[in-house]
Write an enzyme that holds these catalytic residues in place. Structure first.
Site, PDB file in Angstrom:
ATOM      1  N   CYS A   1      -8.379  -1.885   8.319  1.00 30.68           N
ATOM      2  CA  CYS A   1      -6.795  -1.880   7.734  1.00 30.68           C
ATOM      3  C   CYS A   1      -6.372  -0.375   7.368  1.00 30.68           C
ATOM      4  O   CYS A   1      -5.390  -0.106   7.729  1.00 30.68           O
ATOM      5  CB  CYS A   1      -6.962  -2.596   6.259  1.00 30.68           C
ATOM      6  SG  CYS A   1      -6.953  -4.551   6.732  1.00 30.68           S
TER       7      CYS A   1
ATOM      8  N   GLU B   1       0.985  -1.084   0.061  1.00 28.38           N
ATOM      9  CA  GLU B   1      -0.179   0.082   0.100  1.00 28.38           C
ATOM     10  C   GLU B   1       0.874   1.361   0.022  1.00 28.38           C
ATOM     11  O   GLU B   1       1.769   1.391   0.631  1.00 28.38           O
ATOM     12  CB  GLU B   1      -0.959   0.073   1.143  1.00 28.38           C
ATOM     13  CG  GLU B   1      -1.864  -1.138   1.192  1.00 28.38           C
ATOM     14  CD  GLU B   1      -2.918  -1.255   0.178  1.00 28.38           C
ATOM     15  OE1 GLU B   1      -3.019  -0.092  -0.428  1.00 28.38           O
ATOM     16  OE2 GLU B   1      -3.606  -2.302   0.138  1.00 28.38           O
TER      17      GLU B   1
ATOM     18  N   ARG C   1     -18.126  -0.915   4.826  1.00 27.82           N
ATOM     19  CA  ARG C   1     -19.012  -1.986   4.215  1.00 27.82           C
ATOM     20  C   ARG C   1     -19.595  -2.772   5.043  1.00 27.82           C
ATOM     21  O   ARG C   1     -20.666  -3.343   4.878  1.00 27.82           O
ATOM     22  CB  ARG C   1     -18.308  -2.711   3.072  1.00 27.82           C
ATOM     23  CG  ARG C   1     -19.012  -3.433   2.389  1.00 27.82           C
ATOM     24  CD  ARG C   1     -18.352  -4.062   0.943  1.00 27.82           C
ATOM     25  NE  ARG C   1     -17.229  -4.895   1.665  1.00 27.82           N
ATOM     26  CZ  ARG C   1     -17.239  -5.832   1.769  1.00 27.82           C
ATOM     27  NH1 ARG C   1     -18.530  -6.565   1.909  1.00 27.82           N
ATOM     28  NH2 ARG C   1     -16.185  -6.639   2.358  1.00 27.82           N
TER      29      ARG C   1
END
Length: 205
Positions: free
Chosen positions: A145, A82, A92
């Site tokens: 995360c 990342e 979500r």
């Protein structure tokens, strides 16, 4: 743990799953010496309310030279390095406390984004040479995360000597062969302090 450790975190299982691959991989590398640093593995809660508190306590305890957070993403088929964390949460699904915050900042008043300070191109090259599939990602999502990634980079913003960042791993499931993924992580973590071709720590372009 003495100064000079490599703090490697994974997450507890979430979403009703039996295992979390990031947890498995982190614990498998605990105590190994990679790139001159001893790996100190720890597991973070998949809970918005406590993940950053747990991370902060670990950093204070270990005083690491490098921090790499691992997270599981079912959509990834490679070690996914990342590049940027955003200051935003848009869950979500619910976390392990049942919380599902929508359209909230990770840290109110902080900048919109923070970048990795890991030499991810060098790490990707090392992991690829070890036979592991790799990719660079420009989005760590908007779940726990990303919250941990942003919180990590924000906390260490005034400690440029401490490299830090986030790697997503595939969701491999119970009984999966972790060997190629461990080989790739060993190679990548051993290159935690590599100098990129442009010579600027933390930049990857």
């Amino acid at each position: 743990m003495k100064a000079g450790s490599l703090l490697l975190t994974g997450f507890e299982p979430f979403g009703g799953e039996a295992v979390n691959t990031s947890q498995q991989l982190a614990l498998a590398l605990d105590g190994e010496r990679l790139g001159g640093l001893e790996v100190a593995a720890a597991i973070l809660p998949c809970r918005f309310a406590s993940s950053l508190h747990a991370l902060d306590a670990l950093i204070q305890r270990h005083r690491p030279a490098c921090v790499v957070a691992l997270g599981q993403a079912a959509s990834r088929q490679a070690l996914s390095f990342e590049r940027v964390a955003i200051n935003w949460i848009d869950a979500r699904i619910a976390d392990n406390d049942g919380a599902q915050p929508v359209d909230q900042p990770v840290l109110a008043g902080a900048p919109p984004a923070r970048f990795t300070t890991l030499p991810i191109k060098a790490q990707m090259a090392a992991a690829r040479a070890a036979g592991c599939p790799v990719e660079m990602s420009l989005s760590a999502g908007s779940f726990v995360c990303n919250q941990v990634f942003f919180g990590l980079q924000h906390r260490l913003r005034r400690q440029p000597a401490v490299r830090s960042g986030f790697i997503h791993v595939p969701a491999l499931g119970v009984g999966a062969d972790l060997t190629p993924w461990l080989a790739g992580l060993r190679a990548a973590l051993s290159a935690w302090n590599a100098v990129e071709a442009h010579g600027a720590a933390g930049r990857t372009d």
